[in-house]
Motif scaffolding. Sequence first.
Motif, mmCIF file in Angstrom:
data_model
loop_
_atom_site.group_PDB
_atom_site.id
_atom_site.type_symbol
_atom_site.label_atom_id
_atom_site.label_comp_id
_atom_site.label_asym_id
_atom_site.label_seq_id
_atom_site.Cartn_x
_atom_site.Cartn_y
_atom_site.Cartn_z
ATOM 1 N N ARG A 136 9.917 6.230 -6.372
ATOM 2 C CA ARG A 136 9.278 5.282 -5.455
ATOM 3 C C ARG A 136 8.544 6.047 -4.373
ATOM 4 O O ARG A 136 9.108 6.956 -3.740
ATOM 5 C CB ARG A 136 10.360 4.384 -4.852
ATOM 6 N N PHE A 137 7.274 5.677 -4.132
ATOM 7 C CA PHE A 137 6.446 6.345 -3.127
ATOM 8 C C PHE A 137 6.056 5.326 -2.061
ATOM 9 O O PHE A 137 5.406 4.319 -2.359
ATOM 10 C CB PHE A 137 5.190 6.933 -3.762
ATOM 11 N N GLU A 138 6.432 5.609 -0.826
ATOM 12 C CA GLU A 138 6.169 4.682 0.279
ATOM 13 C C GLU A 138 5.142 5.281 1.229
ATOM 14 O O GLU A 138 5.280 6.423 1.679
ATOM 15 C CB GLU A 138 7.460 4.393 1.035
ATOM 16 N N GLY A 139 4.102 4.503 1.523
ATOM 17 C CA GLY A 139 3.126 4.915 2.519
ATOM 18 C C GLY A 139 3.532 4.443 3.892
ATOM 19 O O GLY A 139 4.412 3.583 4.041
ATOM 20 N N ALA A 140 2.876 4.984 4.903
ATOM 21 C CA ALA A 140 3.154 4.545 6.272
ATOM 22 C C ALA A 140 2.391 3.275 6.613
ATOM 23 O O ALA A 140 2.665 2.637 7.636
ATOM 24 C CB ALA A 140 2.775 5.651 7.263
ATOM 25 N N PHE A 161 2.981 -0.598 1.851
ATOM 26 C CA PHE A 161 2.433 -0.209 0.559
ATOM 27 C C PHE A 161 3.399 0.736 -0.135
ATOM 28 O O PHE A 161 3.684 1.836 0.349
ATOM 29 C CB PHE A 161 1.069 0.461 0.708
ATOM 30 N N VAL A 162 3.892 0.286 -1.286
ATOM 31 C CA VAL A 162 4.858 1.063 -2.076
ATOM 32 C C VAL A 162 4.466 0.986 -3.543
ATOM 33 O O VAL A 162 4.148 -0.094 -4.061
ATOM 34 C CB VAL A 162 6.294 0.523 -1.895
ATOM 35 N N ARG A 163 4.486 2.123 -4.203
ATOM 36 C CA ARG A 163 4.247 2.206 -5.643
ATOM 37 C C ARG A 163 5.312 3.094 -6.264
ATOM 38 O O ARG A 163 6.026 3.835 -5.577
ATOM 39 C CB ARG A 163 2.866 2.797 -5.929
ATOM 40 N N ALA A 164 5.416 3.059 -7.604
ATOM 41 C CA ALA A 164 6.386 3.902 -8.297
ATOM 42 C C ALA A 164 5.782 4.438 -9.579
ATOM 43 O O ALA A 164 4.851 3.857 -10.153
ATOM 44 C CB ALA A 164 7.662 3.119 -8.600
#
Length: 359
Positions: A136-140, A161-164
């Motif tokens: 999981r990748f979370e942006g600020a 904004f979160v993607r995986a």
Amino acid sequence: MSLTDELAAERAALQMINPAPYNAEAPAAALATEITPTEFHYVRSNFPLPEHDGTLQIGGAVQTPITLTLDDLRAMPAHEAAVTLECAGNGRPAMRPLPTGEPWGDYAVSTARWKGVYLHEVLAQTSPSATGVDVRFEGADHGPYHLNPVLADTDRNNLTFVRALPLVQALDPNAEMLIAYEMNGEPLGQDHGAPFRLVVPHWYAVASVKWLKRIDVLTEPYAGEFQTGHYMYEWPDRPPEPVDIMRVRARMTTPAAGSTIAAGSHAVRGKAWSGAGPVVRVDVSLTGAGEWYAAKLEPPSGPYQWQDWSFDWEATDVGRHTVRVRATDAAGNVQPEVPPWNRLGYGNNAIEVVYVDVI
């Protein structure tokens, strides 16, 4: 110069689509160069520019959680790659009926040279669990998200904004995914994800999370607004599919659409790209239903960037001509005649039709 002035200067050459959050296409001339100058690179944001504390936390199902700074990343072995990024909604207004979403024309695509550290090398420091499934990748970046009115008001007012990505892909050294901190030889700018961002070659740019703040290894598949809500192909006649790699596509840059040229010999030029591998063929047609002619296709300068193509056109017939361009990639994918319609308007890679008047 204030931050506002700096941003205004950086954005001056772009074609704004939406002022808040700021979204803008590259100018048509940006497709003529191998590497897109930073001031010409398109910008896609879902929320306003965020504040970032300068740290990247990595945790979840790992043995050794870590926190990294920009200096920590710069101290690791650096890698560079030229990567073509395209917005999944590029060309959305050409679909009928018109889907919802940002009305991108055809210039939400650019190629920059990114520098950073390999994602798999950073993840290796944390020793991910054998039970890990997704990363999981979370942006600020966060805020209200107007494109999903069915969400509860409280959620809409503070989405992040979160993607995986699948863990097996994130750990694959051959994928060469980057945590990038430089773009075209300079530190990342605000619009492009400073202080560091993800760059995922071959995938539509939604996977390349900007303003990267946190990475977590998950033991269950990730589901979220930008993973399973938006950025899904919602087909009218089959189950939905996730948006992933870029579809094969060719664009024509010269002569410009709608231009007038003198009768004689002309070079037709453009760019072609695909997320499924290199483009192996580009064809040009000079009528609506006529024969296709092979264009000269340049080999790729790198594994993740667009390719140049050209075609010598003996434009001796006076009048209006429809020039069509079609690309084929190494996986055998060929551009379709019409856009592959889906409810949210993603992945339009239909054959381009350009009108040129010969006088």
